[in-house]
Design a protein around this motif. Structure first.
Motif, short mmCIF file in Angstrom:
data_model
loop_
_atom_site.label_atom_id
_atom_site.label_comp_id
_atom_site.label_asym_id
_atom_site.label_seq_id
_atom_site.Cartn_x
_atom_site.Cartn_y
_atom_site.Cartn_z
N MET A 1 0.66 14.07 -19.73
CA MET A 1 2.07 13.85 -19.56
C MET A 1 2.30 12.71 -18.56
N LYS A 2 3.06 11.75 -18.98
CA LYS A 2 3.35 10.60 -18.12
C LYS A 2 4.69 10.81 -17.42
N LEU A 3 4.69 10.63 -16.11
CA LEU A 3 5.91 10.77 -15.33
C LEU A 3 6.82 9.57 -15.56
N PRO A 4 8.13 9.79 -15.51
CA PRO A 4 9.05 8.65 -15.63
C PRO A 4 8.84 7.65 -14.48
N LYS A 5 9.13 6.39 -14.77
CA LYS A 5 8.90 5.34 -13.78
C LYS A 5 9.75 5.54 -12.53
N GLU A 6 10.91 6.18 -12.66
CA GLU A 6 11.75 6.43 -11.50
C GLU A 6 11.07 7.39 -10.52
N ILE A 7 10.43 8.41 -11.03
CA ILE A 7 9.72 9.37 -10.17
C ILE A 7 8.47 8.73 -9.60
N THR A 8 7.74 7.99 -10.42
CA THR A 8 6.52 7.33 -9.94
C THR A 8 6.83 6.33 -8.83
N ASN A 9 7.83 5.48 -9.05
CA ASN A 9 8.18 4.49 -8.04
C ASN A 9 8.85 5.13 -6.82
N GLY A 10 9.60 6.21 -7.03
CA GLY A 10 10.15 6.96 -5.90
C GLY A 10 9.05 7.56 -5.05
N PHE A 11 8.00 8.04 -5.71
CA PHE A 11 6.86 8.57 -4.98
C PHE A 11 6.14 7.46 -4.21
N LEU A 12 6.07 6.26 -4.78
CA LEU A 12 5.48 5.13 -4.06
C LEU A 12 6.31 4.77 -2.81
N ILE A 13 7.63 4.88 -2.93
CA ILE A 13 8.49 4.66 -1.76
C ILE A 13 8.15 5.69 -0.69
N PHE A 14 8.05 6.95 -1.10
CA PHE A 14 7.72 8.04 -0.18
C PHE A 14 6.37 7.79 0.50
N LEU A 15 5.37 7.41 -0.28
CA LEU A 15 4.05 7.14 0.30
C LEU A 15 4.11 5.98 1.29
N GLY A 16 4.79 4.92 0.91
CA GLY A 16 4.90 3.76 1.79
C GLY A 16 5.59 4.10 3.10
N ILE A 17 6.72 4.80 3.02
CA ILE A 17 7.44 5.18 4.23
C ILE A 17 6.62 6.15 5.06
N GLY A 18 5.99 7.12 4.41
CA GLY A 18 5.19 8.11 5.14
C GLY A 18 4.01 7.48 5.86
N ILE A 19 3.27 6.63 5.18
CA ILE A 19 2.12 5.97 5.81
C ILE A 19 2.59 5.04 6.92
N TYR A 20 3.69 4.33 6.70
CA TYR A 20 4.23 3.42 7.71
C TYR A 20 4.58 4.18 8.99
N PHE A 21 5.29 5.30 8.86
CA PHE A 21 5.69 6.05 10.05
C PHE A 21 4.51 6.74 10.71
N LEU A 22 3.56 7.23 9.93
CA LEU A 22 2.36 7.82 10.54
C LEU A 22 1.57 6.76 11.29
N LEU A 23 1.48 5.57 10.73
CA LEU A 23 0.78 4.47 11.40
C LEU A 23 1.51 4.05 12.68
N MET A 24 2.84 3.99 12.63
CA MET A 24 3.60 3.66 13.84
C MET A 24 3.39 4.72 14.91
N ASN A 25 3.36 5.98 14.50
CA ASN A 25 3.13 7.07 15.43
C ASN A 25 1.73 6.99 16.04
N LEU A 26 0.76 6.68 15.22
CA LEU A 26 -0.62 6.56 15.67
C LEU A 26 -0.79 5.41 16.67
N LEU A 27 -0.08 4.31 16.44
CA LEU A 27 -0.18 3.14 17.31
C LEU A 27 0.75 3.23 18.52
N GLY A 28 1.54 4.29 18.60
CA GLY A 28 2.44 4.46 19.73
C GLY A 28 3.69 3.60 19.65
#
Length: 145
Positions: A1-28
């Protein structure tokens, strides 16, 4: 089953924001407000990717592209706020949010749900703005006529 592009790209937004904030937290750097505002670029990326996919599939209808772009950004924002909710409770709940709110625009001592609801509204507003900007950009490049 292939997910719709809106969900896939929304998940990419979530991953990008999540990794960005975790990295900012890690770097202080999490207390620097202007670095927090750069998360809008992840929303631009996801919405732009959805628009490119729509146009590659031959979809040039303005309304359906706008709905698709808005759905992408709303999925990304909603997942990001939910991720913040889970992360906040994992880091101490209201005590963690109090450290965040010192550098944010809240007055008083917001609770985790209050903080997340406010960020959800802010995120939805930025989603509308990003969607409108991307629709104007893509509408000028590929007119539906």
């Amino acid at each position: 089953m292939k997910l719709p592009k809106e969900i896939t790209n929304g998940f990419l937004i979530f991953l990008g924001i999540g990794i960005y904030f975790l990295l900012m937290n890690l770097l202080g750097l999490a207390d620097l407000f202007y670095l927090r505002t750069l998360n809008v670029f992840f929303i631009f990326y996801g919405v732009n990717r959805t628009m490119q996919m729509n146009l590659h599939e031959g979809e040039t209808n303005f309304v359906s592209n706008a709905v698709s772009a808005m759905a992408t950004s709303v999925v990304g924002v909603a997942l990001s706020v939910f991720g913040l909710l889970v992360y906040s409770y994992a880091r101490g709940g209201d005590a963690y949010v109090e450290t965040l709110s010192k550098t944010f625009m809240f007055g008083g001592n917001p609770s985790v749900p209050t903080y997340c609801i406010c960020l959800l509204f802010e995120g939805l507003a930025s989603s509308v703005i990003v969607t409108l900007m991307m629709m104007l950009y893509w509408n000028n490049k590929y007119a539906a006529d």
